[in-house]
Scaffold this motif. Structure first.
Motif, short mmCIF file in Angstrom:
data_model
loop_
_atom_site.label_atom_id
_atom_site.label_comp_id
_atom_site.label_asym_id
_atom_site.label_seq_id
_atom_site.Cartn_x
_atom_site.Cartn_y
_atom_site.Cartn_z
N LEU A 12 2.05 -7.51 1.75
CA LEU A 12 1.37 -7.02 2.72
C LEU A 12 -0.19 -7.25 2.42
O LEU A 12 -0.56 -7.61 1.54
CB LEU A 12 1.27 -5.47 2.60
N ASP A 13 -0.93 -7.36 3.62
CA ASP A 13 -2.17 -7.71 3.52
C ASP A 13 -3.28 -6.53 2.97
O ASP A 13 -2.96 -5.37 3.16
CB ASP A 13 -2.90 -8.06 4.89
N GLN A 14 -4.22 -6.91 2.25
CA GLN A 14 -4.97 -5.82 1.41
C GLN A 14 -5.43 -5.04 2.34
O GLN A 14 -5.53 -3.68 2.05
CB GLN A 14 -5.68 -6.57 0.44
N GLU A 15 -6.14 -5.45 3.45
CA GLU A 15 -6.34 -4.51 4.45
C GLU A 15 -5.60 -3.71 4.98
O GLU A 15 -5.81 -2.27 5.16
CB GLU A 15 -7.23 -5.19 5.59
N LYS A 16 -4.47 -3.89 5.14
CA LYS A 16 -3.22 -2.93 5.91
C LYS A 16 -3.12 -2.16 4.61
O LYS A 16 -2.93 -0.78 4.95
CB LYS A 16 -1.96 -3.96 6.09
N LEU A 17 -2.97 -2.25 3.22
CA LEU A 17 -2.74 -1.60 2.40
C LEU A 17 -3.92 -0.42 2.41
O LEU A 17 -3.63 0.72 2.11
CB LEU A 17 -2.66 -2.25 1.00
N LYS A 18 -4.92 -0.87 2.48
CA LYS A 18 -6.09 0.10 2.52
C LYS A 18 -6.05 0.94 3.63
O LYS A 18 -6.61 1.92 3.37
CB LYS A 18 -7.57 -0.94 2.13
N THR A 19 -5.59 0.63 4.78
CA THR A 19 -5.81 1.43 5.89
C THR A 19 -4.41 2.62 5.62
O THR A 19 -4.71 3.59 6.16
CB THR A 19 -5.76 0.86 7.08
#
Length: 127
Positions: A12-19
């Motif tokens: 998963l993309d880090q930004e997706k993880l963070k959201t």
């Protein structure tokens, strides 16, 4: 990702993880593994991407009577609530910087911190 995506090195993309999750310094490994997957690492280049993590179903209790002190990267104490939580368990908190020049220096900093924990706890490690 699914199990098959995991073994095909899809992450998963880090930004997706963070959201989707609240991530801070306590989740540095999660973010690092996510970055490895997104960099296109393969089993031929980076075996850390294929590591299997073992987790247990129960927490390991940390109590005042079984904890001498804590050694953490200084960055962790910038996360709100971490210092206060640790101080409920021990007054001995040692930190180290995350900017070592090499792996030996990194471990050397940690060993120095552990030595300080022993000294502050009144434990002699001299032969």
């Amino acid at each position: 990702p699914s199990i098959s995506e995991y073994f095909r090195f899809f992450g998963l993309d880090q930004e997706k993880l963070k959201t989707e999750h609240v991530l801070d310094m306590r989740h540095a490994r999660v973010l690092a593994v996510s970055k490895l997957y997104k960099e296109g690492s393969t089993k031929n280049y980076d075996d850390r991407a294929a590591a299997i993590e073992l987790q247990i179903a129960e927490d390991i209790p940390l109590r005042k009577d079984n904890l001498l002190g804590v050694v953490v990267p200084e960055e962790y104490l910038r996360t709100p609530g971490i210092r206060d939580s640790l101080l409920q368990l021990t007054s001995i908190i040692e930190t180290y910087r995350l900017l070592p020049l090499n792996i030996r220096e990194h471990y050397g900093q940690i060993y120095d911190c552990v030595e300080q924990v022993y000294k502050k706890a009144g434990i002699s490690i001299d032969s």
